[in-house]
Structures are given as structure tokens and as C-alpha cells.
Design a protein around this motif. Structure first.
Motif, mmCIF file in Angstrom:
data_model
loop_
_atom_site.group_PDB
_atom_site.id
_atom_site.type_symbol
_atom_site.label_atom_id
_atom_site.label_comp_id
_atom_site.label_asym_id
_atom_site.label_seq_id
_atom_site.Cartn_x
_atom_site.Cartn_y
_atom_site.Cartn_z
ATOM 1 N N UNK A 12 0.847 -1.197 0.000
ATOM 2 C CA UNK A 12 0.000 0.000 0.000
ATOM 3 C C UNK A 12 0.880 1.243 0.000
ATOM 4 N N UNK A 13 0.255 2.377 -0.239
ATOM 5 C CA UNK A 13 1.004 3.646 -0.210
ATOM 6 C C UNK A 13 1.591 3.888 1.174
ATOM 7 N N UNK A 14 0.824 3.567 2.217
ATOM 8 C CA UNK A 14 1.304 3.767 3.583
ATOM 9 C C UNK A 14 2.492 2.858 3.883
ATOM 10 N N UNK A 15 2.431 1.627 3.444
ATOM 11 C CA UNK A 15 3.541 0.699 3.674
ATOM 12 C C UNK A 15 4.803 1.164 2.953
ATOM 13 N N UNK A 16 4.640 1.715 1.769
ATOM 14 C CA UNK A 16 5.809 2.256 1.061
ATOM 15 C C UNK A 16 6.363 3.463 1.802
ATOM 16 N N UNK A 17 5.468 4.340 2.271
ATOM 17 C CA UNK A 17 5.900 5.530 3.007
ATOM 18 C C UNK A 17 6.609 5.153 4.305
ATOM 19 N N UNK A 18 6.175 4.026 4.905
ATOM 20 C CA UNK A 18 6.786 3.578 6.164
ATOM 21 C C UNK A 18 8.090 2.821 5.946
ATOM 22 N N UNK A 38 9.515 -5.719 3.042
ATOM 23 C CA UNK A 38 9.098 -6.693 4.060
ATOM 24 C C UNK A 38 7.739 -7.288 3.706
ATOM 25 N N UNK A 39 6.836 -6.435 3.230
ATOM 26 C CA UNK A 39 5.499 -6.885 2.852
ATOM 27 C C UNK A 39 5.585 -7.877 1.693
ATOM 28 N N UNK A 40 6.369 -7.513 0.678
ATOM 29 C CA UNK A 40 6.508 -8.373 -0.494
ATOM 30 C C UNK A 40 7.163 -9.699 -0.116
ATOM 31 N N UNK A 41 8.206 -9.634 0.687
ATOM 32 C CA UNK A 41 8.906 -10.856 1.104
ATOM 33 C C UNK A 41 7.955 -11.797 1.827
ATOM 34 N N UNK A 87 3.720 -8.014 -9.798
ATOM 35 C CA UNK A 87 3.903 -6.942 -8.820
ATOM 36 C C UNK A 87 2.918 -5.839 -9.146
ATOM 37 N N UNK A 88 1.971 -5.623 -8.245
ATOM 38 C CA UNK A 88 0.954 -4.594 -8.459
ATOM 39 C C UNK A 88 0.788 -3.795 -7.171
ATOM 40 N N UNK A 89 1.566 -2.721 -7.019
ATOM 41 C CA UNK A 89 1.374 -1.878 -5.835
ATOM 42 C C UNK A 89 -0.059 -1.367 -5.800
ATOM 43 N N UNK A 90 -0.741 -1.564 -4.679
ATOM 44 C CA UNK A 90 -2.172 -1.248 -4.633
ATOM 45 C C UNK A 90 -2.442 0.235 -4.853
ATOM 46 N N UNK A 91 -1.441 1.072 -4.566
ATOM 47 C CA UNK A 91 -1.628 2.513 -4.787
ATOM 48 C C UNK A 91 -1.610 2.878 -6.272
#
Length: 225
Positions: A116-122, A127-130, A148-152
Motif C-alpha cells: 500500500x502507499x502507507x507501507x511504502x511511506x513507512x 518486508x510486505x513483499x517478502x 507486482x501490483x502496488x495497490x496505490x
């Protein structure tokens, strides 16, 4: 959840007539799979579904099994799409069972991962992808693809930069295998497809809304060729 008999009959014959040089597949809603298969008969265009049930058979009213998909001519299936995760509370554990169900049915799963955008910002995107990629542990890389499809970037019109895409695709291949087929999905359209597919580590694209238009989808397919 788009489409109609009329739209299927309009879009697919145009793809067939184009004699595309790229590897192309279409994943249509369940009710149109048999129609799509008939229109794609004797062509190299593959047929897939957008989801499947984790169970093989039984009292699961409303669900569709991998064996049923294979029975009507499907060769592949999307698993773990961000919309399934976001709107239907699907987890990586659910996706793992669906991947196994797909493989058991002889289908080629396209397994979706993304932050998500928040996970990328954090700073925890990797870690999420792994964590999501653990689903594929022990599965031979020739039996699946990762999308690979970033939800944002899904359905938003926002496309990840070539640098962002290259970095994450390299991480996915590093985590699984250099031979892993990794697709990019996220607001792919005719105007950005060529640049996206020229990016390091991108082996293809998972197209959403742009595939509803034969003209737009053909532009993307020709960019792949």
C-alpha cells in the motif's frame, strides 16, 4: 467485474485478427469463459480466470474450482489480486491454498503481490513483499508467474516509476529466482506500456481496465511485441 456477451464478442475477435506476436492471455469473468474459449479456438491466445476456490470439490455454493476452470479450457488463473485482498479479506494464507489448488488442477497461477502507499511511506514495502512471496516457497519457478501490483497504482491512474518497478522486480527475482517471470500491474495503458516493459526485470504486464477496449489492449500487446 466488467463485461457482457456483446463486449466479449467485440473485443476477442479483434485480438485474434491482429495475429499478435506477443504471448497474450485474457482472464474473463466466469460466465464468459466458455464463450471466450470458443472465440479463441485454434489461436495462441490463452484463457484464464480471475480467481478460483481453494477447495477442490464439495458443498461450497457459489465457488468455482480449479478443475472446473480447466474443464472449460482455462490454462491460467489470477491469485491474490489486490482487490481480492482489499475487498474480500483474502490473506496470503488463503492465497497459498489457492496457488496449490491451481497447480493441482494443472493451471498456471499468476500470483499478485504489492504494498500500500502507507507501507511504502513507512519503508516496509520489501518486508510486505517478502512475506507475501513465502506462498511460493518450494514451487518450481516454471509453474507460475508473479505480478507486482502496488495497490496505490491499481485503478488510480498512477504508475510506479521505472526505478520503483525495476527495484521491486529485482527484489522479487532475488528472493525467488532470477528465472522467475515477473509481470507489472498497475494502471498499465497504451501510453506507458512500452516504457514499462522496457524496464529492467519486467517480463510482461498484467492489464486491468485498459483491456476493456480492444484498441487500447492491442496497443499494449504491440508494445510487448
Amino acid at each position: 467485474m466488467h463485461g457482457s456477451v456483446g463486449q466479449i464478442r467485440s473485443v476477442l475477435p479483434e485480438l485474434v485478427r491482429a495475429e499478435l506476436g506477443a504471448n497474450v492471455a485474457v482472464c474473463v469473468p466466469y460466465p464468459y469463459l466458455s464463450l471466450a474459449k470458443s472465440l479463441l479456438a485454434d489461436t495462441p491466445i490463452q484463457l484464464g480466470a480471475q480467481d478460483l476456490c481453494e477447495h477442490h470439490i464439495g458443498a461450497y455454493t457459489g465457488e468455482v474450482s480449479g478443475a472446473m476452470l480447466a474443464d472449460v479450457g482455462c490454462e491460467m488463473v489470477i491469485v491474490g489480486h489486490s482487490e481480492r485482498r482489499n475487498y474480500f479479506a483474502e490473506t496470503s494464507e488463503t492465497a497459498a491454498r489457492k496457488v496449490k489448488a491451481a497447480l493441482d488442477a494443472g493451471l498456471w497461477p499468476v500470483y499478485c503481490v504489492g504494498e500500500t502507499q502507507q507501507q511504502r511511506a513507512d519503508g516496509v514495502a520489501r518486508d510486505v513483499i517478502a512475506d507475501e512471496l513465502k506462498v511460493l516457497a518450494g514451487v518450481p519457478t516454471s509453474l507460475y508467474a508473479v505480478a507486482y501490483e502496488p495497490s496505490w497504482a491499481v485503478g488510480t491512474g498512477v504508475v510506479a516509476t521505472p526505478e520503483q518497478i525495476a527495484e521491486m522486480h529485482a527484489f522479487i527475482k532475488q528472493t525467488l529466482s532470477p528465472h522467475t517471470c515477473v509481470l507489472y500491474g498497475g494502471s498499465v495503458k497504451g501510453t506507458n506500456a512500452a516504457q514499462t516493459m522496457a524496464t529492467d526485470g519486467v517480463d510482461g504486464v498484467l492489464v486491468g481496465g485498459a483491456a476493456l477496449s480492444a484498441t487500447e489492449f492491442l496497443r499494449i500487446c504491440r508494445a510487448a511485441h
